[in-house]
Design a protein around this motif. Structure first.
Motif, PDB file in Angstrom:
ATOM      1  N   GLY A 146       0.834  -1.195   0.000  1.00 49.97           N
ATOM      2  CA  GLY A 146       0.000   0.000   0.000  1.00 49.97           C
ATOM      3  C   GLY A 146       0.867   1.243   0.000  1.00 49.97           C
ATOM      4  O   GLY A 146       1.804   1.349   0.783  1.00 49.97           O
ATOM      5  N   SER A 165     -12.464  -4.704  -1.874  1.00 47.41           N
ATOM      6  CA  SER A 165     -11.073  -5.076  -2.099  1.00 47.41           C
ATOM      7  C   SER A 165     -11.023  -5.980  -3.326  1.00 47.41           C
ATOM      8  O   SER A 165     -12.052  -6.501  -3.780  1.00 47.41           O
ATOM      9  CB  SER A 165     -10.494  -5.821  -0.890  1.00 47.41           C
ATOM     10  N   SER A 215      -6.192  -2.680  -7.127  1.00 43.96           N
ATOM     11  CA  SER A 215      -6.476  -2.034  -5.842  1.00 43.96           C
ATOM     12  C   SER A 215      -5.910  -0.619  -5.848  1.00 43.96           C
ATOM     13  O   SER A 215      -4.686  -0.459  -5.822  1.00 43.96           O
ATOM     14  CB  SER A 215      -5.853  -2.833  -4.696  1.00 43.96           C
ATOM     15  N   TYR A 262      -5.376   1.527  -3.637  1.00 40.85           N
ATOM     16  CA  TYR A 262      -4.455   1.908  -2.566  1.00 40.85           C
ATOM     17  C   TYR A 262      -3.020   1.457  -2.846  1.00 40.85           C
ATOM     18  O   TYR A 262      -2.094   1.860  -2.142  1.00 40.85           O
ATOM     19  CB  TYR A 262      -4.936   1.395  -1.209  1.00 40.85           C
ATOM     20  N   LYS A 263      -2.821   0.685  -3.898  1.00 39.32           N
ATOM     21  CA  LYS A 263      -1.463   0.343  -4.326  1.00 39.32           C
ATOM     22  C   LYS A 263      -0.900   1.389  -5.289  1.00 39.32           C
ATOM     23  O   LYS A 263       0.283   1.376  -5.597  1.00 39.32           O
ATOM     24  CB  LYS A 263      -1.455  -1.031  -5.003  1.00 39.32           C
ATOM     25  N   HIS A 266      -8.377   2.769   0.053  1.00 40.40           N
ATOM     26  CA  HIS A 266      -8.461   1.315   0.184  1.00 40.40           C
ATOM     27  C   HIS A 266      -9.772   0.792  -0.392  1.00 40.40           C
ATOM     28  O   HIS A 266     -10.839   0.946   0.211  1.00 40.40           O
ATOM     29  CB  HIS A 266      -8.318   0.907   1.644  1.00 40.40           C
ATOM     30  N   CYS A 267      -9.685   0.174  -1.565  1.00 39.97           N
ATOM     31  CA  CYS A 267     -10.833  -0.468  -2.196  1.00 39.97           C
ATOM     32  C   CYS A 267     -10.311  -1.311  -3.359  1.00 39.97           C
ATOM     33  O   CYS A 267      -9.097  -1.410  -3.576  1.00 39.97           O
ATOM     34  CB  CYS A 267     -11.859   0.561  -2.682  1.00 39.97           C
ATOM     35  N   GLN A 312     -15.136   7.491  -1.203  1.00 37.56           N
ATOM     36  CA  GLN A 312     -14.039   6.624  -1.620  1.00 37.56           C
ATOM     37  C   GLN A 312     -13.871   6.643  -3.139  1.00 37.56           C
ATOM     38  O   GLN A 312     -12.743   6.688  -3.660  1.00 37.56           O
ATOM     39  CB  GLN A 312     -14.318   5.198  -1.133  1.00 37.56           C
TER      40      GLN A 312
END
Length: 401
Positions: A27, A86, A216, A218-219, A224-225, A263
């Protein structure tokens, strides 16, 4: 274009901590613009989607902006973009929908190179449906996928091939398009885990040959999802379990419950931030993303090569398991006679975050025959610097001495 990492870093409030982050594969840090976009949507008038009031219109606009941004990022139509909590959740949910048409005696192919999120859902779906499981292997000495095992795994009974586009553990980028073509030739669908891949390069889902592609945000600097990309007509053919009053429209039929609008705004802002790295004279956001990823990848690869050069100077005290010819800027190390968890703690005390473990990559971890302590993973990100590289190499030298 010139890649100005110092200017880029000014957008990341978290980097003021002084920590050198090598934990990007787990992340990334988040730019200010993403946090501001989340706060703006969350604190503005906000209701469920609709057209009667500004609060409803704001929600609808957040969804549209999210789908448009991910469409540009991944190269699929906007109504082929599905939001999920996720990538793991999306894979489990879609595996159940896809497996409804499977019959005993058919086959599913998974890979020893993959994160468990692209193995276990398919293993369990195959077991429930009575399908045979086949494996694609990789060579632990080189990190390269075993092409002979690909041919052996595919048969006319194959229904689906699940494969990573880049290993989150050792960085290997397997030849996804060639495997997808072989899978399609026997009538199988291809599910691609792009979580690690999408963090380090320009994504073109149709060019990869993927029927389904998950990643993802958040990478790659977002919240974060998870995101699923697929052709809308393919999504139309799937019928997930859902509530009776909920819509049958694609892609909404796969998004159970009320969407987290704030988000979604954060994901769109992350894509815009990445596009902003490029020459702003480029005609489209997708072209700006192509340029930005080319510049980012060149920066990360240069730093990876600096780390590799430094590790060679440490001799047999360090084993590098990331050796494939085509790989991301992620290096997995083991330290013969030493515990990598101890090394991670030693580095953390010097404000260098390089975690140790197996990182949910259960199958490749076992295939590499690493002990329970796992490996030390050094992952580079767009904001990584030469100073970060100097600090991690200096910390490793000090630990080993």
């Amino acid at each position: 274009m010139t890649y100005d990492v110092d200017e880029l870093r000014t957008h990341f409030p978290s980097l003021r901590s002084g920590v050198a982050h090598f934990d990007g594969p787990g992340g990334t840090q988040t730019p200010r613009e993403v946090g501001e976009a989340i706060a703006t949507v969350l604190t503005a008038p906000l209701s469920n989607r609709g057209t009667l009031a500004v609060s409803e219109a704001n929600a609808d606009a957040a969804v549209a902006a999210f789908r448009s941004a991910c469409s540009d990022l991944l190269g699929v139509p906007a109504h082929g973009i599905v939001h999920g909590r996720s990538a793991t959740q999306l894979t489990y949910d879609l595996s159940r929908a896809i497996a409804k048409d499977w019959r005993p005696g058919e086959e599913v192919v998974v890979s020893r190179l993959d994160h468990d999120a692209n193995v276990r859902p398919w293993v369990q779906a195959a077991e429930r449906a009575g399908l045979t499981l086949r494996w694609i292997d990789f060579d632990p000495a080189t990190g390269e996928l075993d092409e002979d095992s690909v041919g052996a795994a595919l048969t006319p009974r194959t229904r689906l091939v699940a494969l990573t586009a880049a290993s989150n553990l050792i960085g290997t980028r397997p030849p996804v398009r060639a495997i997808a073509d072989a899978a399609h030739a026997v009538g199988a669908q291809v599910w691609v885990d792009g979580v690690h891949y999408a963090a380090h390069g320009f994504v073109d889902v149709p060019a990869l040959g993927a029927d389904f592609f998950v990643c993802s945000p958040y990478k790659f600097l977002g919240p974060h999802c998870g995101v699923l990309a697929a052709a809308p007509d393919l999504l139309e053919s799937l019928h997930p379990d859902k509530l009776l009053p909920s819509t049958e429209a694609v892609p909404e039929r796969f998004e159970l419950g009320t969407l987290p609008y704030e988000q979604l705004a954060g994901v769109a802002a992350a894509v815009d931030f990445l596009a902003g790295i490029a020459d702003q004279n480029a005609p489209t956001r997708r072209e700006r993303l192509r340029q930005a990823w080319a510049a980012t990848e060149a920066h990360e690869v240069r730093l990876r090569e600096r780390i590799q050069d430094g590790l060679r100077g440490l001799g047999d005290a360090v084993l590098v398991h990331s050796l494939a010819a085509d790989r991301t800027p992620t290096l997995l190390l083991s330290l013969p006679g030493r515990r990598t968890a101890d090394a991670a703690r030693f580095l953390a005390a010097r404000d260098v975050l390089a975690p140790a473990g197996s990182f949910y990559a259960y199958e490749p971890f076992r295939r590499l025959a690493l002990d329970d302590d796992g490996g030390l993973r050094l992952g580079l990100a767009p904001y990584s610097t030469d100073d970060d590289v100097d600090r991690v190499l200096g910390g490793l030298r000090a630990f080993l001495s």
